[in-house]
Design an enzyme around this catalytic site. Sequence first.
Site, PDB file in Angstrom:
ATOM      1  N   GLN A 125      -2.662  -1.910   8.077  1.00 50.39           N
ATOM      2  CA  GLN A 125      -2.456  -3.103   7.254  1.00 50.39           C
ATOM      3  C   GLN A 125      -1.054  -3.659   7.416  1.00 50.39           C
ATOM      4  O   GLN A 125      -0.546  -4.359   6.544  1.00 50.39           O
ATOM      5  CB  GLN A 125      -2.727  -2.782   5.786  1.00 50.39           C
ATOM      6  N   LYS A 131      -4.965   4.142  -3.563  1.00 51.89           N
ATOM      7  CA  LYS A 131      -3.567   4.399  -3.293  1.00 51.89           C
ATOM      8  C   LYS A 131      -2.713   4.304  -4.556  1.00 51.89           C
ATOM      9  O   LYS A 131      -1.962   5.232  -4.874  1.00 51.89           O
ATOM     10  CB  LYS A 131      -3.075   3.385  -2.258  1.00 51.89           C
ATOM     11  N   THR A 132      -2.859   3.206  -5.261  1.00 52.75           N
ATOM     12  CA  THR A 132      -2.029   3.024  -6.453  1.00 52.75           C
ATOM     13  C   THR A 132      -2.368   4.070  -7.500  1.00 52.75           C
ATOM     14  O   THR A 132      -1.475   4.646  -8.133  1.00 52.75           O
ATOM     15  CB  THR A 132      -2.220   1.611  -7.028  1.00 52.75           C
ATOM     16  N   ASP A 188       6.360   2.622  -1.554  1.00 47.30           N
ATOM     17  CA  ASP A 188       5.009   2.084  -1.412  1.00 47.30           C
ATOM     18  C   ASP A 188       5.012   1.030  -0.296  1.00 47.30           C
ATOM     19  O   ASP A 188       6.066   0.515   0.060  1.00 47.30           O
ATOM     20  CB  ASP A 188       4.591   1.452  -2.743  1.00 47.30           C
ATOM     21  N   GLU A 189       3.857   0.710   0.230  1.00 47.25           N
ATOM     22  CA  GLU A 189       3.745  -0.282   1.315  1.00 47.25           C
ATOM     23  C   GLU A 189       4.730   0.043   2.435  1.00 47.25           C
ATOM     24  O   GLU A 189       5.423  -0.835   2.961  1.00 47.25           O
ATOM     25  CB  GLU A 189       4.011  -1.697   0.788  1.00 47.25           C
ATOM     26  N   ARG A 197     -11.110  -6.563   2.068  1.00 51.13           N
ATOM     27  CA  ARG A 197     -10.969  -7.050   0.693  1.00 51.13           C
ATOM     28  C   ARG A 197     -12.333  -7.142   0.022  1.00 51.13           C
ATOM     29  O   ARG A 197     -12.433  -7.176  -1.187  1.00 51.13           O
ATOM     30  CB  ARG A 197     -10.340  -8.459   0.624  1.00 51.13           C
TER      31      ARG A 197
END
Length: 746
Positions: A250, A31-32, A219-220, A609
């Site tokens: 998430q 994503k980043t 973002d997020e 994770r």
Amino acid sequence: MNLNFLNESQKQAVQQVDGPIMILAGAGSGKTRTLVARIQYLLEEKNISPYQILAVTFSNKAAREMRERLASSTSFNIGTLQVTTFHSFCAKVLRAESSYLGLSKNFTIYDDSETNSIIKAILNKRGISQKEISPFMISEFIDEVKNLGYFQGTSNTEEFSQFKSETLYWDIFLEYESELHRSNAVDFGGLITGVINLFHNYPEVLEKYQNKFKYVLVDEYQDTNRAQFHLITSIAQKLKNITVVGDEDQSIYSWRGADIRNILDFEQIYPEAKIIKLEQNYRSSKKIIEAASEVISKNFARKGKKMWTNNNDGNDILVVECRDDKSESDYIGKRIRELVLEGVSLKDIAVFYRNNSQSRMIEDVLRKEKFPYRVVAGIKFYDRKEIKDILAYMRVVINKKDSLALTRIINTPARGVGPTSLRKLEDEAVRLNVSLYEIIEKISSQPQEYKYLNLSAKVLSAISQLVQLITETQLLEQDKITPIFSYEKLLNESGYLDFLKTDKSYEGMARLENLDELSSALKQFEESTVEPTLEKFLEEITLDSNTSQENGVVDEISLMTVHGSKGLEYPYVFLIAAEDNIFPSYKSLESGSSAIEEERRLFYVAMTRAMKELVITFSQARMLWGSLKFNGPSQFIYEIPSKYYRWIQHQSIGHKHSSEKFENYDFDQTTNSYDDFGSEKVYQRKVTPSLIRSNYPTGSKIKHSLYGEGTVLDSEGSGDEEKVTILFKDGIRKKFMVKFAPLQKV
DNA sequence: GTTGCGCAGATTTTT
DNA sequence: TCTGCGCAAC
């Protein structure tokens, strides 16, 4: 610009330049990387200027990461590029446009504890005891109102009629707002709503920002609240070049106001929106990804993505059933030791837990095994009393109207201005309709005019000294003298440093050390800031509580809550205390399916994770809230298809699913070690065998002579002390002492 | 100001 | 069971 390092959907997300876009990016889907490439693409291929781009994230950590990655991947000067958090972006806008809202640009930002003090003061003034209405409830109420985007303006009021019908709460809210305004202060939520207010009431200001920011990225996105949604959509309203990136799976902060509607409504508000899904995972082994996907697929509230990966199958997930919390941490210690022997470095290992309190037993074992570790989060540095005290001095220097800060320092260190004198001063301030500071300023310049207040000579000299110190420091600030100078002046001349030095206790020493740490934070701030001022420093530390601890540099094990793990990745992950009532939490179990779904997302976050190895542990018996609990494994464990995990027992009693285990097992035989791994460690905790027996374990069926058949929901204590909570067929829930209740096993 | 008692409550906490 | 708090008393 070469985009070959991206996969097809990532490329699409980068090259689709104009119009509204929603990128649904699964865990570990790059994503980043994609977001950074997109900004780079705008700059390099579309000739957009850096200052025309606004990229907002939620956390400073994320903003920092994006900025760093951009800086290293593009030759553009990204200095004017706005990659910030919602809150600091809004603070910036509010300072620039403060005059519109009747604020001055040096306003203070109040954090939760300051906010809380204001609420308490209001309740107090109204003669409402904290038992009647807890300050916490009020702050929840205020948060909720602000998260939804309420502002005191000309419209948007109908939407809030349900809040207004809570007249007392609403009234307190309004008083709270005016108190903040009087103090020239804004709380976290108010930063956002303040800008919404500004934009709503001054369209020309809004237009300025609409023209400035040609491209808006968020973002997020799953974590944004309604207010933030209003904010960004209004900025992007004109050109509609808005890109949001998020993952509904998430979303773990709904209790902080994150609103799922922001994702669901996006296509309605922008029917032309492009939806791009990033579903390829680059992080985890196949088994981990597939298992996590299975778990999250049990949720209904999702748009639905199908994660996949080209990575290897990897190892089985380990589900470890332990005898109790002691043996659980023992297992963790043992497994980590094995990993280290295999050559795994500690920084590649993380331990996650649902609640902070569960870190303790892990810390104990790691200390004993002499493995360095780091507990992420914990108590915030800037929340410490001594830090808050000295910061309050700074705040008064910057913003004289900050009466809360002034009341904090007026008698810290003690200089004889006790509650009675303070009361007099406050009353006088109210009477003359001026701020507390103005009063003490007036009194110290013309004491004879205020003789009727009957202030003692001691008080008079104390306040005039304080006023002198503040005034002198203000001059330093005006002259742009370095903040560290002001800081030292305040610390020394207020007498605070001497006051701390008189305390020779361990805590006293720790306080001095904390102040040292603050001064090095200040130094660091001075070095990294173009024009450092106290004002900027204050803003930075209230909006970024992160004490700049580096990540991944030192070789140590990371311990954190599952919430804290979001956005991170580790080759080896332990998820501990995976038991019903803990994870999912008992509160979520009480409150129903949407809460459970959020817990499931949280579980999903934890699982995803892990890159190579995921270990999920739980205990059959656990000391909790004063009694021994038999929670049983988390329901989420059962949502993982068994082909993905290996079930291991560690010092455990009985077999498999713990609801069966206590019935058929002869505890009197179980004296020492149950270590099926042959560890030399002897089981030491003194739990008498009879104590551990539960006659009615969770999940077992019973019959009550009065209520009929039911299921045991919870069991605590044992022997004569055993209490069980039972859910009966007709939905009635009751708690009994086993000793007395007419219960029968079915 | 500090100590001590009693009582409630005991997730998560990007800002 | 442990902690944190508000409030009362020294």
